[in-house]
Write a protein that holds these residues in place. Sequence first.
Motif, PDB file in Angstrom:
ATOM      1  N   LYS A 171     -11.222  -6.805  66.952  1.00 27.91           N
ATOM      2  CA  LYS A 171     -12.462  -7.204  66.290  1.00 27.91           C
ATOM      3  C   LYS A 171     -13.236  -5.971  65.871  1.00 27.91           C
ATOM      4  N   LEU A 172     -13.969  -6.089  64.793  1.00 24.27           N
ATOM      5  CA  LEU A 172     -14.752  -4.958  64.310  1.00 24.27           C
ATOM      6  C   LEU A 172     -15.881  -4.656  65.283  1.00 24.27           C
ATOM      7  N   HIS A 216     -20.948  -0.755  63.454  1.00 24.28           N
ATOM      8  CA  HIS A 216     -20.898   0.383  62.529  1.00 24.28           C
ATOM      9  C   HIS A 216     -22.200   1.163  62.659  1.00 24.28           C
ATOM     10  N   GLU A 235     -11.702   6.793  62.375  1.00 20.62           N
ATOM     11  CA  GLU A 235     -11.608   5.436  61.824  1.00 20.62           C
ATOM     12  C   GLU A 235     -12.764   4.537  62.238  1.00 20.62           C
ATOM     13  N   THR A 236     -13.556   4.936  63.250  1.00 24.69           N
ATOM     14  CA  THR A 236     -14.676   4.094  63.670  1.00 24.69           C
ATOM     15  C   THR A 236     -15.788   4.057  62.633  1.00 24.69           C
ATOM     16  N   THR A 284     -15.546   2.965  59.820  1.00 27.10           N
ATOM     17  CA  THR A 284     -15.393   1.686  59.116  1.00 27.10           C
ATOM     18  C   THR A 284     -15.527   0.501  60.067  1.00 27.10           C
ATOM     19  N   ASN A 291     -13.626   0.087  62.692  1.00 29.15           N
ATOM     20  CA  ASN A 291     -12.306  -0.206  63.250  1.00 29.15           C
ATOM     21  C   ASN A 291     -12.159   0.479  64.602  1.00 29.15           C
ATOM     22  N   SER A 337      -9.928   0.495  67.914  1.00 21.34           N
ATOM     23  CA  SER A 337      -8.661   0.069  68.506  1.00 21.34           C
ATOM     24  C   SER A 337      -8.394   0.915  69.750  1.00 21.34           C
TER      25      SER A 337
END
Length: 342
Positions: free
Chosen positions: A167-168, A171, A182-183, A185, A187, A189
């Motif tokens: 899940k996102l 931001h 990548e965070t 955006t 994202n 993980s």
Amino acid sequence: MNTAIIRSDWVGRVIDGRFALLQWLGGSAWGSVFLTELQQGDRSQKAAIKLIPADARDAEAQISCWTMTTNLSHPHLMRLFYAGRCQVDSAPQLYAVTEYSEEILSQILQDRPLTPTETREMLGLVLDALSYLHGEGFVHGNLKPSNILVVDDKLKLSSDNLHVAGKLGKHSSALGVYDAPETATGNISPAADIWSLGVTLVETLTGHPPVWDRSTHREPIVPESIPQPFADIVRKCLRLDPAHRCTLSDLNALLELAPALPNPASKTIGRTVSVKLRMTALIAAVLVLLAVIAVLQLRSRQTEPSSPTEKQQPVPAGSTLPPQAPSPGIQSSKGAAVKSVV
């Protein structure tokens, strides 16, 4: 919301009818943390309670994640006891009650970096906790020294800001070196935790996070002073492409293959980083002991018999003592007069 106002005005309030705000512990524009007490049967224990505005973005997702977090249980993960909604001065809030930590790794690093042996021990415990979280479908998402804590001499990861994998996440425009590229955006993980772990390792061994300019699209600079196997581990953690970063299994394998470090360490990292607390208790005990000794010595001096102030003149041989009237004073056990001392 102004956290300074929260800190000064909310102490003394009771959340949800059972959690008193005893002391402001810190916070940010996003929320604040207070000391509270948790009733467990017939005894109470210290706990931490986090408050965030209920009207904040993703508030529903946050309360849902907190509710799921209460089901997690791992020896190196902070327990989250309760989560819910409340109102303070008619302002809707979300709250989460967690274990209270005596010390935080970031506080230790202000005094000194950890030794390689201490770092290796810490890394093994963090990998164990992260493996559990990832296996349960969670991402920590905020791994850094301020979220590595000590509870009862045991190292634990914070649990009040976890994310559900896939899940996102939130931001934020204020991303830092701990946040994987990548965070930006949203994202988040498991690979993002690997990046954060690499940054944390650099700070643990040097006292400072690595230098990194997000805008250059280059990997952070790894200090040459970092010893092996940590230098290789950090470089494999701090790859810009999350697909090229090492995994938790890779990190465990690197630690197992690395030769044992000769520097002795305590059995648990918690005992190493909580030494200041133990020293404080020891000093207090010594001061109490010295005070007791001083009182006993004073009483002993006050009860010692006074030495005679006048020497008795020798009596010539064959002479007799003239009769004397008894002098006023306290009679001894043998009936002799003892001169009063004023």
